[in-house]
Design a protein around this motif. Structure first.
Motif, PDB file in Angstrom:
ATOM      1  N   ALA A   1      39.763  24.976  31.680  1.00  0.00           N
ATOM      2  CA  ALA A   1      39.656  24.426  30.379  1.00  0.00           C
ATOM      3  C   ALA A   1      39.343  22.982  30.479  1.00  0.00           C
ATOM      4  CB  ALA A   1      41.204  24.664  29.952  1.00  0.00           C
TER       5      ALA A   1
ATOM      6  N   CYS B   1      45.249  29.131  30.046  1.00  0.00           N
ATOM      7  CA  CYS B   1      45.231  27.829  30.147  1.00  0.00           C
ATOM      8  C   CYS B   1      46.282  27.163  28.918  1.00  0.00           C
ATOM      9  CB  CYS B   1      43.878  27.036  29.920  1.00  0.00           C
ATOM     10  SG  CYS B   1      42.804  28.048  28.833  1.00  0.00           S
TER      11      CYS B   1
ATOM     12  N   CYS C   1      34.156  32.296  30.201  1.00  0.00           N
ATOM     13  CA  CYS C   1      35.562  31.922  30.089  1.00  0.00           C
ATOM     14  C   CYS C   1      35.750  33.256  29.803  1.00  0.00           C
ATOM     15  CB  CYS C   1      35.654  31.117  29.022  1.00  0.00           C
ATOM     16  SG  CYS C   1      37.290  31.035  28.388  1.00  0.00           S
ATOM     17  N   VAL C   2      36.891  33.942  30.309  1.00  0.00           N
ATOM     18  CA  VAL C   2      37.437  35.224  30.161  1.00  0.00           C
ATOM     19  C   VAL C   2      38.529  35.291  28.829  1.00  0.00           C
ATOM     20  CG1 VAL C   2      38.774  37.226  31.025  1.00  0.00           C
ATOM     21  CG2 VAL C   2      37.996  35.394  32.456  1.00  0.00           C
ATOM     22  N   LEU C   3      38.374  33.896  28.202  1.00  0.00           N
ATOM     23  CA  LEU C   3      39.367  33.952  26.866  1.00  0.00           C
ATOM     24  C   LEU C   3      40.669  34.484  27.102  1.00  0.00           C
ATOM     25  CD1 LEU C   3      36.841  34.122  23.863  1.00  0.00           C
ATOM     26  CD2 LEU C   3      38.349  32.281  24.835  1.00  0.00           C
ATOM     27  N   CYS C   4      41.133  34.353  28.245  1.00  0.00           N
ATOM     28  CA  CYS C   4      42.611  34.938  28.610  1.00  0.00           C
ATOM     29  C   CYS C   4      43.760  34.156  27.885  1.00  0.00           C
ATOM     30  CB  CYS C   4      42.778  35.240  30.132  1.00  0.00           C
ATOM     31  SG  CYS C   4      42.685  33.405  30.950  1.00  0.00           S
ATOM     32  N   GLY C   5      43.363  32.779  27.656  1.00  0.00           N
ATOM     33  CA  GLY C   5      44.495  32.119  26.921  1.00  0.00           C
ATOM     34  C   GLY C   5      45.580  31.623  28.148  1.00  0.00           C
TER      35      GLY C   5
ATOM     36  N   CYS D   1      43.860  29.635  35.864  1.00  0.00           N
ATOM     37  CA  CYS D   1      42.512  30.033  35.354  1.00  0.00           C
ATOM     38  C   CYS D   1      42.123  31.092  36.236  1.00  0.00           C
ATOM     39  CB  CYS D   1      41.911  28.971  34.999  1.00  0.00           C
ATOM     40  SG  CYS D   1      40.137  29.506  34.577  1.00  0.00           S
TER      41      CYS D   1
HETATM   42  S1  SF4 Z   1      41.112  31.023  28.706  1.00  0.00           S
HETATM   43 FE1  SF4 Z   1      41.141  32.008  30.869  1.00  0.00          FE
HETATM   44  S2  SF4 Z   1      39.304  31.942  31.801  1.00  0.00           S
HETATM   45 FE2  SF4 Z   1      38.880  30.412  29.986  1.00  0.00          FE
HETATM   46  S3  SF4 Z   1      39.383  28.481  30.784  1.00  0.00           S
HETATM   47 FE3  SF4 Z   1      41.462  29.313  29.901  1.00  0.00          FE
HETATM   48  S4  SF4 Z   1      42.365  30.027  31.857  1.00  0.00           S
HETATM   49 FE4  SF4 Z   1      40.196  29.984  32.458  1.00  0.00          FE
END
Ligand code: SF4
Ligand code: SF4
Length: 412
Positions: free
Chosen positions: A42, A76, A70-74, A29
């Motif tokens: 997450a 996690c 949350c960057v919503l990077c996915g 994350c």
């Molecule tokens: S989507 Fe990315 S920023 Fe958001 S909780 Fe998951 S890892 Fe962290």
């Protein structure tokens, strides 16, 4: 109303209970890696949602800021051993919690123009372009530092005076014998900012005998609305785009934005129950796996790649071999494989944090003396351009198709 919110959050229980609280998601994350706070990652966000619908936390409104952060990077979701659908949980939770904490009037106005009035946005492009040109200091080609600092003094890639759709909207016929017809979905960033990416992609596809439909008006994929908790607006944009795709006779939809692809081909179908009829894929993957295009350059440039979070991980090595072998570069993989920190609306709301994440990546690129960073995502390109300019690096950020277009297609 509060009871409805709690009830709707409880509907997430099936997804939430899959989380076994193992903490594997902490490692990847980008936010937890910066601040070490449980509510940034997450597991912490899921625990907050759970404590609201289980009645252990009484003020649900207070958790929105943590879910929003949350960057919503996915990442996690990608690393979770239990297959927890973190993106679905966060997007739904945001949209439910929005009922308590409504968006500010101006935010709603900007969002509705960006989503629902693309023609108006396109008409505003020359004004934005002029404003940036005269209200900024030029840093390097196409990159400006606004005189009035925007969100902490970021370096901005210029909005173009004419959108990509204004130039290329409609059917762009193949050169020579036509092999097939595809749709190219540019997304907002390539439509208004990285118009040169769109040009390179359409002209290269035409060069290889592919006719290309480009939307005459580019409708946003809707992801910015989803990240702001406006799921109904997101669904509306997905449906609008799928209606357009379905109206055309083409087998593939080619994109240059993995986040648009995620919105229209993964999250969109989950939310709307509709998928595009065509197969959607990144343009480099299309050139390699469908067209088997003859692309061979010998640039010798010292290069690296930034892999976007939403890029299909199974295609990372294909992208690497395209940059290394097809473009003939001196390629080295970055040690820092983190998210760039952009996250669309995240970087607007939390520019400081977003910038901290990209800085460590820019430091490595700068220290190792890379001449060029390839990335197949315009959002990542904007973020890295800003970070590299702050580092004083001369490295260019490019789409992998651009160089072939400039050195072969354009001269043919
Ligand atoms: S989507 Fe990315 S920023 Fe958001 S909780 Fe998951 S890892 Fe962290
Ligand atoms: S990795 Fe998955 S199961 Fe483990 S804490 Fe994170 S979300 Fe829960």
């Amino acid at each position: 109303m509060y009871d409805d919110v709690v009830k709707e959050l409880k509907e997430l229980e099936e997804l939430v209970l899959k989380c076994m609280k193992c903490g594997t998601c902490h490692a990847d994350c980008p936010l937890y890696n910066q601040d070490g706070k449980e509510q940034s990652v997450a597991r912490g966000k899921i625990a907050l949602i759970q404590s609201v619908y289980e009645g252990r936390l009484e003020d649900a409104g207070k958790i929105l800021k943590h879910i929003d952060y949350c960057v919503l990077c996915g990442r996690c979701k990608q690393s979770c051993p239990s297959g927890v659908k973190t993106d679905e949980i966060f997007l739904k939770a945001k949209s439910v919690l929005r009922k308590i904490e409504k968006m500010k009037g101006w935010q709603k106005f900007v969002l509705s123009i960006a989503m629902e009035k693309p023609e108006l946005l396109a008409k505003m492009a020359p004004l934005m372009h002029m404003g940036l040109k005269f209200g900024s200091k030029k840093i390097k080609d196409d990159v400006f530092k606004p005189i009035i600092p925007i969100a902490g003094g970021r370096n901005v890639v210029s909005v173009k005076s004419k959108t990509f759709a204004d130039t290329y909207g409609g059917l762009n016929k193949a050169k020579g014998e036509e092999k097939m017809t595809v749709i190219f979905y540019p997304g907002c960033a390539a439509n208004m900012i990285y118009t040169s990416w769109g040009e390179a992609i359409v002209e290269t596809l035409n060069y290889f005998g592919v006719s290309v439909y480009v939307p005459e008006v580019n409708h946003c994929c809707g992801i910015p609305a989803a990240t702001m908790g406006e799921l109904d607006l997101f669904k509306k944009m997905v449906n609008k785009n799928i209606d357009y795709f379905d109206s055309l006779d083409a087998k593939y939809i080619v994109t240059c934005c993995p986040t648009c692809q995620y919105g229209l081909n993964e999250m969109g179908p989950k939310q709307t129950g509709r998928s595009p009829e065509q197969e959607m894929m990144d343009v480099v993957v299309f050139l390699e796996e469908v067209l088997h295009a003859d692309i061979k350059l010998e640039t010798g440039e010292k290069t690296t790649i930034h892999f976007p979070c939403h890029y299909d991980r199974s295609k990372d090595s294909l992208l690497e071999s395209f940059v290394k072998d097809n473009l003939g570069t001196d390629y080295t993989k970055l040690k820092n494989q983190s998210c760039c920190g952009f996250g669309g609306t995240f970087s607007l709301k939390h520019y400081g944090k977003s910038s901290d994440i990209s800085t460590s990546k820019a430091e490595e690129i700068s220290t190792k003396g890379f001449q060029r960073v390839y990335t197949p995502c315009p959002g990542c390109a904007m973020q890295l351009t800003d970070a590299l300019a702050k580092e004083g690096s001369e490295a260019d950020v490019s789409h992998p198709v651009q160089l072939f277009y400039e050195s072969v297609v354009k001269k043919s």
